[in-house]
Design a protein around this motif. Structure first.
Motif, PDB file in Angstrom:
ATOM      1  N   GLU A 256      20.493  17.310   3.063  1.00 40.25           N
ATOM      2  CA  GLU A 256      20.368  18.670   3.560  1.00 40.25           C
ATOM      3  C   GLU A 256      18.963  19.087   2.535  1.00 40.25           C
ATOM      4  O   GLU A 256      18.388  18.297   1.988  1.00 40.25           O
ATOM      5  CB  GLU A 256      21.426  19.607   2.717  1.00 40.25           C
ATOM      6  N   LYS A 257      18.630  20.301   3.148  1.00 40.20           N
ATOM      7  CA  LYS A 257      17.294  21.006   2.672  1.00 40.20           C
ATOM      8  C   LYS A 257      17.267  20.879   1.225  1.00 40.20           C
ATOM      9  O   LYS A 257      15.973  20.425   0.667  1.00 40.20           O
ATOM     10  CB  LYS A 257      17.381  22.478   3.215  1.00 40.20           C
ATOM     11  N   LYS A 258      18.223  21.015   0.442  1.00 32.64           N
ATOM     12  CA  LYS A 258      18.052  20.989  -0.995  1.00 32.64           C
ATOM     13  C   LYS A 258      17.677  19.640  -1.501  1.00 32.64           C
ATOM     14  O   LYS A 258      17.185  19.563  -2.679  1.00 32.64           O
ATOM     15  CB  LYS A 258      19.492  21.357  -1.669  1.00 32.64           C
ATOM     16  N   ASP A 259      18.164  18.722  -0.981  1.00 35.97           N
ATOM     17  CA  ASP A 259      17.848  17.231  -1.443  1.00 35.97           C
ATOM     18  C   ASP A 259      16.327  16.873  -1.315  1.00 35.97           C
ATOM     19  O   ASP A 259      16.019  16.060  -1.915  1.00 35.97           O
ATOM     20  CB  ASP A 259      18.532  16.168  -0.596  1.00 35.97           C
ATOM     21  N   PHE A 260      15.466  17.601  -0.715  1.00 34.02           N
ATOM     22  CA  PHE A 260      14.011  17.518  -0.268  1.00 34.02           C
ATOM     23  C   PHE A 260      13.332  18.707  -0.846  1.00 34.02           C
ATOM     24  O   PHE A 260      12.144  18.705  -0.688  1.00 34.02           O
ATOM     25  CB  PHE A 260      13.809  17.201   1.079  1.00 34.02           C
ATOM     26  N   GLU A 261      13.833  19.469  -1.764  1.00 31.09           N
ATOM     27  CA  GLU A 261      13.157  20.459  -2.237  1.00 31.09           C
ATOM     28  C   GLU A 261      12.496  19.862  -3.182  1.00 31.09           C
ATOM     29  O   GLU A 261      12.881  19.195  -4.380  1.00 31.09           O
ATOM     30  CB  GLU A 261      14.159  21.655  -2.693  1.00 31.09           C
ATOM     31  N   TYR A 262      11.243  20.492  -3.636  1.00 30.05           N
ATOM     32  CA  TYR A 262      10.371  20.076  -4.839  1.00 30.05           C
ATOM     33  C   TYR A 262      10.840  20.986  -5.929  1.00 30.05           C
ATOM     34  O   TYR A 262      10.855  22.163  -5.973  1.00 30.05           O
ATOM     35  CB  TYR A 262       8.748  20.211  -4.415  1.00 30.05           C
ATOM     36  N   ASP A 263      10.907  20.303  -6.991  1.00 30.49           N
ATOM     37  CA  ASP A 263      11.251  20.950  -8.214  1.00 30.49           C
ATOM     38  C   ASP A 263       9.854  20.884  -8.973  1.00 30.49           C
ATOM     39  O   ASP A 263       9.434  20.152  -9.720  1.00 30.49           O
ATOM     40  CB  ASP A 263      12.290  20.098  -9.036  1.00 30.49           C
ATOM     41  N   ARG A 264       9.427  22.336  -9.133  1.00 26.78           N
ATOM     42  CA  ARG A 264       8.162  22.398  -9.982  1.00 26.78           C
ATOM     43  C   ARG A 264       8.060  22.174 -11.378  1.00 26.78           C
ATOM     44  O   ARG A 264       7.220  22.087 -12.036  1.00 26.78           O
ATOM     45  CB  ARG A 264       7.553  23.712  -9.555  1.00 26.78           C
TER      46      ARG A 264
ATOM     47  N   GLY B 125       8.667  18.089 -11.329  1.00 30.67           N
ATOM     48  CA  GLY B 125       7.531  17.437 -10.569  1.00 30.67           C
ATOM     49  C   GLY B 125       8.241  16.407  -9.871  1.00 30.67           C
ATOM     50  O   GLY B 125       7.637  15.511  -9.373  1.00 30.67           O
ATOM     51  N   LYS B 126       9.376  16.536  -9.497  1.00 27.92           N
ATOM     52  CA  LYS B 126      10.390  15.808  -8.798  1.00 27.92           C
ATOM     53  C   LYS B 126      10.675  16.069  -7.484  1.00 27.92           C
ATOM     54  O   LYS B 126      10.746  17.429  -7.175  1.00 27.92           O
ATOM     55  CB  LYS B 126      11.550  15.238  -9.499  1.00 27.92           C
ATOM     56  N   GLY B 127      11.079  15.382  -6.293  1.00 31.63           N
ATOM     57  CA  GLY B 127      11.525  15.763  -5.225  1.00 31.63           C
ATOM     58  C   GLY B 127      10.465  16.021  -4.166  1.00 31.63           C
ATOM     59  O   GLY B 127       9.298  15.528  -4.456  1.00 31.63           O
ATOM     60  N   GLY B 128      10.459  16.788  -3.172  1.00 34.80           N
ATOM     61  CA  GLY B 128       9.614  16.934  -2.245  1.00 34.80           C
ATOM     62  C   GLY B 128       9.613  15.978  -0.980  1.00 34.80           C
ATOM     63  O   GLY B 128       9.820  14.861  -1.194  1.00 34.80           O
ATOM     64  N   PHE B 129       9.088  16.583   0.079  1.00 35.21           N
ATOM     65  CA  PHE B 129       8.698  15.717   1.322  1.00 35.21           C
ATOM     66  C   PHE B 129       7.366  16.021   1.575  1.00 35.21           C
ATOM     67  O   PHE B 129       6.866  17.020   2.319  1.00 35.21           O
ATOM     68  CB  PHE B 129       9.639  15.963   2.385  1.00 35.21           C
TER      69      PHE B 129
ATOM     70  N   GLN C  61       0.953  -1.351   0.019  1.00 35.98           N
ATOM     71  CA  GLN C  61       0.086   0.009   0.053  1.00 35.98           C
ATOM     72  C   GLN C  61       0.733   1.417   0.263  1.00 35.98           C
ATOM     73  O   GLN C  61       0.752   2.269  -0.666  1.00 35.98           O
ATOM     74  CB  GLN C  61      -0.965   0.111   1.041  1.00 35.98           C
ATOM     75  N   SER C  62       1.961   1.294   0.669  1.00 37.69           N
ATOM     76  CA  SER C  62       2.845   2.335   0.863  1.00 37.69           C
ATOM     77  C   SER C  62       3.619   2.621  -0.546  1.00 37.69           C
ATOM     78  O   SER C  62       3.352   3.716  -0.852  1.00 37.69           O
ATOM     79  CB  SER C  62       3.882   2.147   1.711  1.00 37.69           C
ATOM     80  N   LYS C  63       3.776   1.633  -1.117  1.00 33.64           N
ATOM     81  CA  LYS C  63       4.297   1.516  -2.520  1.00 33.64           C
ATOM     82  C   LYS C  63       3.611   2.190  -3.484  1.00 33.64           C
ATOM     83  O   LYS C  63       3.993   3.067  -4.305  1.00 33.64           O
ATOM     84  CB  LYS C  63       5.104   0.289  -2.875  1.00 33.64           C
ATOM     85  N   ASP C  64       2.380   1.661  -3.580  1.00 32.54           N
ATOM     86  CA  ASP C  64       1.309   2.007  -4.445  1.00 32.54           C
ATOM     87  C   ASP C  64       0.998   3.532  -4.183  1.00 32.54           C
ATOM     88  O   ASP C  64       0.594   4.319  -5.133  1.00 32.54           O
ATOM     89  CB  ASP C  64      -0.072   1.338  -4.374  1.00 32.54           C
ATOM     90  N   ARG C  65       1.024   3.928  -2.949  1.00 37.71           N
ATOM     91  CA  ARG C  65       0.423   5.035  -2.609  1.00 37.71           C
ATOM     92  C   ARG C  65       1.515   6.336  -2.921  1.00 37.71           C
ATOM     93  O   ARG C  65       1.150   7.408  -3.458  1.00 37.71           O
ATOM     94  CB  ARG C  65       0.217   5.379  -1.047  1.00 37.71           C
ATOM     95  N   ALA C  66       2.709   5.951  -3.117  1.00 34.60           N
ATOM     96  CA  ALA C  66       4.073   6.818  -3.375  1.00 34.60           C
ATOM     97  C   ALA C  66       3.894   6.914  -4.835  1.00 34.60           C
ATOM     98  O   ALA C  66       4.134   8.112  -5.370  1.00 34.60           O
ATOM     99  CB  ALA C  66       5.297   5.987  -2.951  1.00 34.60           C
ATOM    100  N   ARG C  67       3.582   5.953  -5.775  1.00 38.25           N
ATOM    101  CA  ARG C  67       3.318   6.024  -7.101  1.00 38.25           C
ATOM    102  C   ARG C  67       2.205   6.976  -7.404  1.00 38.25           C
ATOM    103  O   ARG C  67       2.051   7.778  -8.254  1.00 38.25           O
ATOM    104  CB  ARG C  67       3.205   4.599  -7.780  1.00 38.25           C
ATOM    105  N   TYR C  68       1.162   6.801  -6.795  1.00 36.93           N
ATOM    106  CA  TYR C  68      -0.166   7.491  -6.843  1.00 36.93           C
ATOM    107  C   TYR C  68       0.262   8.975  -6.653  1.00 36.93           C
ATOM    108  O   TYR C  68      -0.160   9.983  -7.523  1.00 36.93           O
ATOM    109  CB  TYR C  68      -1.242   7.119  -5.936  1.00 36.93           C
ATOM    110  N   VAL C  69       0.818   9.489  -5.430  1.00 37.78           N
ATOM    111  CA  VAL C  69       1.231  10.840  -5.104  1.00 37.78           C
ATOM    112  C   VAL C  69       2.156  11.242  -6.252  1.00 37.78           C
ATOM    113  O   VAL C  69       2.272  12.441  -6.547  1.00 37.78           O
ATOM    114  CB  VAL C  69       1.846  10.939  -3.791  1.00 37.78           C
ATOM    115  N   GLY C  70       2.950  10.628  -6.492  1.00 39.28           N
ATOM    116  CA  GLY C  70       4.002  10.889  -7.575  1.00 39.28           C
ATOM    117  C   GLY C  70       3.347  11.347  -8.956  1.00 39.28           C
ATOM    118  O   GLY C  70       3.909  12.432  -9.604  1.00 39.28           O
ATOM    119  N   ILE C  71       2.638  10.567  -9.396  1.00 39.47           N
ATOM    120  CA  ILE C  71       1.841  10.911 -10.604  1.00 39.47           C
ATOM    121  C   ILE C  71       1.019  12.212 -10.370  1.00 39.47           C
ATOM    122  O   ILE C  71       1.082  13.043 -11.300  1.00 39.47           O
ATOM    123  CB  ILE C  71       0.802   9.721 -10.912  1.00 39.47           C
ATOM    124  N   GLN C  72       0.260  12.193  -9.331  1.00 38.55           N
ATOM    125  CA  GLN C  72      -0.409  13.653  -9.036  1.00 38.55           C
ATOM    126  C   GLN C  72       0.342  14.626  -8.877  1.00 38.55           C
ATOM    127  O   GLN C  72      -0.239  15.760  -9.609  1.00 38.55           O
ATOM    128  CB  GLN C  72      -1.277  13.461  -7.706  1.00 38.55           C
TER     129      GLN C  72
END
Length: 477
Positions: free
Chosen positions: A338-346, A349-353, A64-75
């Motif tokens: 560091e912070k830059k490793d978890f920043e979202y790239d608009r 559409g990659k990254g983010g926490f 469920q966690s893996k599927d949810r990650a894919r779902y969120v990644g797509i969104q």
């Protein structure tokens, strides 16, 4: 996906006797508490049965966690220009291989729908899947069988035509939730599609919801009356094959779009307090409540409250994300993270926490996970407990055999902007059995990071979607 996306985004769990569930306790029109039933609870209409071993139950949560990650990644990486706020996938297009169970089937809520004064009960009881990643609220309606587009449910499809309060939205009235282009025969329509083969289509209508069968607390909601459902068969409507009732009738969208429950009720605060997963014989997942409005409180006596800003979903749907600036294991900062490793790239559409209670276990991008894993391995190496590569349990890769002596598990700290989130209970950091233990985070090849329910346990989490802040405090949930 407005107000509530975040809050229930993360949500996920619950319990009680199915036919006696008092799933929502309304205190006042400005606040109420919604009881949610976890899919692996014996009281859940989605309960997989007693035949599963604890390890099989654990792997279900991992999947469920893996599927949810894919779902969120797509969104979060999809185009935000679509008028449909669930997910802009045409039902006839190629399906994306994500199980609906990972999309939003982690919790179920009981909702009373409609007005039937001549019946024994003045409303119809419906069990709806809580989906924090979408906004549409819908249930299967009478007439779907005529279209041969429905999943099996043991109770009759919702008899909308018999409800005194059922009012389809007419396109000529230009209701704000009747989006341009969503009309058929003069009535407003909806299409709720998900990153799987599942979709629901039907008519939008105003209807009365009852959230407390004892006090009959009610409010009007624009919901979808589903006349065409497809792609749910492998999950919904298959309970009879396992000797279980098929009680789920639709979806309760708690995302942040204008059609979601909280957006319609204009509620901007909500909270939850999750309990750790039990790794005992039944691997049970305890009940919890989602508390809305005036019921969502935090900061009792001697309770230290921390607050960090969060950022609204970049595409207007899916989870909010937090500014994570680093991670510590046993008080030692994980190097090169560091912070830059978890920043979202608009742009990509990659990254983010992202914070998402609908994800059982936190998911972390493989390069970041490896750095955290190395720090955990070093900690136990200093204690004379060595990492055993052959002990990996499914997607839990960093595992250790339990020594026959006392030892201390290291705490983990997530360093958010302006606030440190301390995970000081072993069961919130590690998946622990009688013979071994593993770091309870799932590595992902995709660049997406999700803050899951296991790591949020033992804290009251309060979301304010108007101020865009997340407050949290330690609590015995």
């Amino acid at each position: 996906m407005g107000l509530i996306t975040l809050f229930i985004l993360f949500l996920t769990i619950s319990h009680v006797s199915l036919l006696q569930i008092n799933s929502v306790i309304a205190v006042s029109p400005s606040g109420f508490s919604l009881k949610i039933i976890h899919s692996d609870s014996k009281e859940s209409p989605l309960y997989p049965g007693d035949h599963l071993t604890p390890e099989e139950r654990l792997q279900r949560l991992v999947q469920q966690s893996k599927d949810r990650a894919r779902y969120v990644g797509i969104q979060v990486s999809s185009d935000s220009s679509s008028n449909e706020t669930t997910n802009p996938i045409n039902p006839n297009s190629t399906s994306i291989p994500v199980s609906y169970e990972g999309v939003g089937a982690f919790y179920v809520a009981e909702i009373g729908i409609g007005t039937f004064p001549l019946s024994l009960q003045p409303y119809e009881e419906n069990y709806l899947i809580v989906d924090t990643g979408s906004e549409i609220i819908w249930t299967q309606c009478d007439g779907a069988r005529n279209n041969s587009r429905y999943f099996h449910q043991d109770k009759p499809l919702y008899p909308a035509g018999n409800s005194r309060t059922y009012q389809p939205l007419l396109c000529q009235d230009h209701h704000p939730l009747c989006f341009p282009g969503g009309c058929e025969a003069g009535r407003c329509t909806y299409l709720a599609s998900y990153p799987s083969t599942a979709w629901s289509r039907g008519v939008l209508a105003k209807e009365k919801f009852t959230v407390n069968k004892d006090q009959n607390e009610t409010f009007d909601i624009i919901m979808g009356c589903g006349f065409w459902q497809n792609g749910f068969e492998e999950f919904l409507g298959s309970g009879s094959l396992r000797g279980k009732p098929d009680l789920v009738t639709g979806v309760l969208g708690l995302g942040s779009g204008p059609r979601s429950l909280t957006s319609q009720l204009q509620i901007s605060t909500f909270s939850h307090c999750l309990k750790p997963y039990s790794s005992g014989e039944a691997l049970t997942v305890p009940s919890t409540y989602l508390r809305f409005g005036s019921n969502a409180t935090i900061g009792g006596e001697s309770q230290h409250v921390s607050k960090t800003p969060f950022v609204a979903p970049p595409t207007g749907r899916g989870p909010y994300f937090l500014n994570l600036e680093g991670i510590s294991i046993n008080g030692i900062r994980v190097p090169l993270l560091e912070k830059k490793d978890f920043e979202y790239d608009r742009r990509t559409g990659k990254g983010g926490f992202f914070i998402d209670s609908g994800t059982p276990f936190s998911v972390m991008y493989q390069p970041h996970f490896d750095k955290v894993s190395e720090r955990v391995i070093a900690y136990f190496h200093d204690l004379g407990i060595n990492y055993d590569e052959g002990l990996g349990r499914g997607n839990f890769k960093t595992c250790f055999a339990k020594p026959n002596r006392h030892f201390a598990y290291p705490p983990m700290t997530l360093h958010f902007e302006d606030a440190d989130f301390l995970l000081d209970k072993p069961e919130t950091v590690f998946s622990i059995t009688l013979v071994d233990f593993c770091l309870g985070i799932i590595p992902s090849e995709a660049n997406v990071n999700l803050f899951g329910a296991m790591q949020q346990a033992g804290k009251t989490m309060l979301y304010d979607t108007s101020e865009l802040t997340l407050s949290f405090a330690a609590e015995d949930c």
